[in-house]
Write a protein that holds these residues in place. Sequence first.
Motif, PDB file in Angstrom:
ATOM      1  N   UNK A 271       4.029  25.770 -46.571  1.00  0.00           N
ATOM      2  CA  UNK A 271       4.103  26.723 -45.462  1.00  0.00           C
ATOM      3  C   UNK A 271       4.932  27.941 -45.871  1.00  0.00           C
ATOM      4  N   UNK A 272       6.058  27.712 -46.524  1.00  0.00           N
ATOM      5  CA  UNK A 272       6.916  28.829 -46.918  1.00  0.00           C
ATOM      6  C   UNK A 272       6.267  29.669 -48.020  1.00  0.00           C
ATOM      7  N   UNK A 273       5.594  29.019 -48.958  1.00  0.00           N
ATOM      8  CA  UNK A 273       4.920  29.761 -50.027  1.00  0.00           C
ATOM      9  C   UNK A 273       3.798  30.625 -49.472  1.00  0.00           C
ATOM     10  N   UNK A 274       3.025  30.061 -48.533  1.00  0.00           N
ATOM     11  CA  UNK A 274       1.934  30.825 -47.931  1.00  0.00           C
ATOM     12  C   UNK A 274       2.448  32.016 -47.133  1.00  0.00           C
ATOM     13  N   UNK A 275       3.696  31.922 -46.658  1.00  0.00           N
ATOM     14  CA  UNK A 275       4.277  33.020 -45.872  1.00  0.00           C
ATOM     15  C   UNK A 275       4.821  34.132 -46.767  1.00  0.00           C
ATOM     16  N   UNK A 276       4.851  33.906 -48.083  1.00  0.00           N
ATOM     17  CA  UNK A 276       5.294  34.956 -48.985  1.00  0.00           C
ATOM     18  C   UNK A 276       6.671  34.759 -49.584  1.00  0.00           C
ATOM     19  N   UNK A 277       7.290  33.618 -49.369  1.00  0.00           N
ATOM     20  CA  UNK A 277       8.601  33.360 -49.967  1.00  0.00           C
ATOM     21  C   UNK A 277       8.435  32.974 -51.430  1.00  0.00           C
TER      22      UNK A 277
ATOM     23  N   UNK B 174       8.215  25.726 -39.172  1.00  0.00           N
ATOM     24  CA  UNK B 174       9.480  25.208 -39.698  1.00  0.00           C
ATOM     25  C   UNK B 174      10.435  24.886 -38.551  1.00  0.00           C
ATOM     26  N   UNK B 175      10.423  25.710 -37.521  1.00  0.00           N
ATOM     27  CA  UNK B 175      11.313  25.474 -36.371  1.00  0.00           C
ATOM     28  C   UNK B 175      10.975  24.158 -35.682  1.00  0.00           C
ATOM     29  N   UNK B 176       9.694  23.945 -35.394  1.00  0.00           N
ATOM     30  CA  UNK B 176       9.282  22.711 -34.728  1.00  0.00           C
ATOM     31  C   UNK B 176       9.611  21.493 -35.586  1.00  0.00           C
ATOM     32  N   UNK B 177       9.386  21.634 -36.874  1.00  0.00           N
ATOM     33  CA  UNK B 177       9.647  20.518 -37.774  1.00  0.00           C
ATOM     34  C   UNK B 177      11.135  20.177 -37.825  1.00  0.00           C
ATOM     35  N   UNK B 178      11.990  21.196 -37.909  1.00  0.00           N
ATOM     36  CA  UNK B 178      13.433  20.961 -37.964  1.00  0.00           C
ATOM     37  C   UNK B 178      13.948  20.358 -36.659  1.00  0.00           C
ATOM     38  N   UNK B 179      13.446  20.846 -35.525  1.00  0.00           N
ATOM     39  CA  UNK B 179      13.863  20.281 -34.235  1.00  0.00           C
ATOM     40  C   UNK B 179      13.434  18.825 -34.132  1.00  0.00           C
ATOM     41  N   UNK B 180      12.234  18.522 -34.611  1.00  0.00           N
ATOM     42  CA  UNK B 180      11.764  17.142 -34.617  1.00  0.00           C
ATOM     43  C   UNK B 180      12.667  16.265 -35.481  1.00  0.00           C
TER      44      UNK B 180
ATOM     45  N   UNK C 199      -0.128  27.569 -37.901  1.00  0.00           N
ATOM     46  CA  UNK C 199       0.677  28.452 -37.058  1.00  0.00           C
ATOM     47  C   UNK C 199       1.556  29.292 -37.969  1.00  0.00           C
ATOM     48  N   UNK C 200       2.262  30.279 -37.415  1.00  0.00           N
ATOM     49  CA  UNK C 200       3.116  31.109 -38.252  1.00  0.00           C
ATOM     50  C   UNK C 200       4.252  30.262 -38.833  1.00  0.00           C
ATOM     51  N   UNK C 201       4.749  30.682 -39.991  1.00  0.00           N
ATOM     52  CA  UNK C 201       5.705  29.868 -40.744  1.00  0.00           C
ATOM     53  C   UNK C 201       6.954  29.541 -39.937  1.00  0.00           C
TER      54      UNK C 201
END
Length: 227
Positions: free
Chosen positions: A131-137, A90-96, A84-86
Motif C-alpha cells: 500500500x505504501x509503495x503504491x502511494x509513492x513512498x 493504514x489508519x484503519x489497519x493501525x486502529x484495528x 482505498x487511499x493509502x
Amino acid sequence: MTDLPTPPDRTVTRRMPLDRDRVLRAAIRLADRHGLESVSMRKLGQELRVEAMSLYKHVDNKDDIFDGMADLVVSEFEVPADDVDWKSAVRRSAISAHEVLLRHPWAGGLIESRPSAGLARLRYLDATIGVLAAAGFSMPIIRRSIMVLDSYTYGFALQESAWPFEVGTAPQVAASFVRRVPAGDHPNLAAMAESVMDAPDGISPEFAFGLDLILDGLERLRGPVER
C-alpha cells in the motif's frame, strides 16, 4: 404388570477432537485471563481436559505454542486494503491492531519477540509495504514508517494496559487528581486534568489523534506516484 426398570443412559458426550488450532486458542484464553506466564503444557491440558502429553501431537513445544499464539493474534489485525487511499488503509489497519492488542494485553511483547514471523504477520507486513509503495513512498521511507507505526501502536497499547484505571473512568480519575494536587503548585497539570474532566469521551480518542499526526507527517515524505 410390573414395570420394567429403565435402562441406564449410555449416551456418551462426544469431545471435540483436539487439533493445533484448539490448542493455540486455549493458550490465548489462558493468557487473556491470567497472563502469558500462565501458559504451560500442564495448564493447557487442564484447560482442554486432556493429558498434557497429548498436546505434543499438535505442537512441538512451548516455543511452538508462543509462535502460534502470536500469529493467531496478528490474524485478527485488519490487513491494509489496496482499494482505498493509502492513509485510510493504514489508519484503519493501525486502529484495528490497537484494538486487538487491548483485547490481548500480553500479545505485543510476544509478537515482537518471536525470532520468525508467522504467515499472518508476513501477510500483514507485505500488504502494508504494498500500500505504501503504491502511494509513492520510497523503500527507505517505508521501512522507517513501519517501525514508527509499530512502535506507536504497540507502545500505546502497552501504556494503556498498564494504567491503574479503565480508560472510560479517566474524567473521574482527573477529578480526584485535581482534588489531591494543589493547583497553585502545579497549575499546568491542574488545567490539563480539568480538560480531561470536561472531555465527553475522556481520553479514548487519543490513539487516533497521535496516529493522524504520524500519517500527516508521512504525507510530506511521499514521492510522486508512478502512472
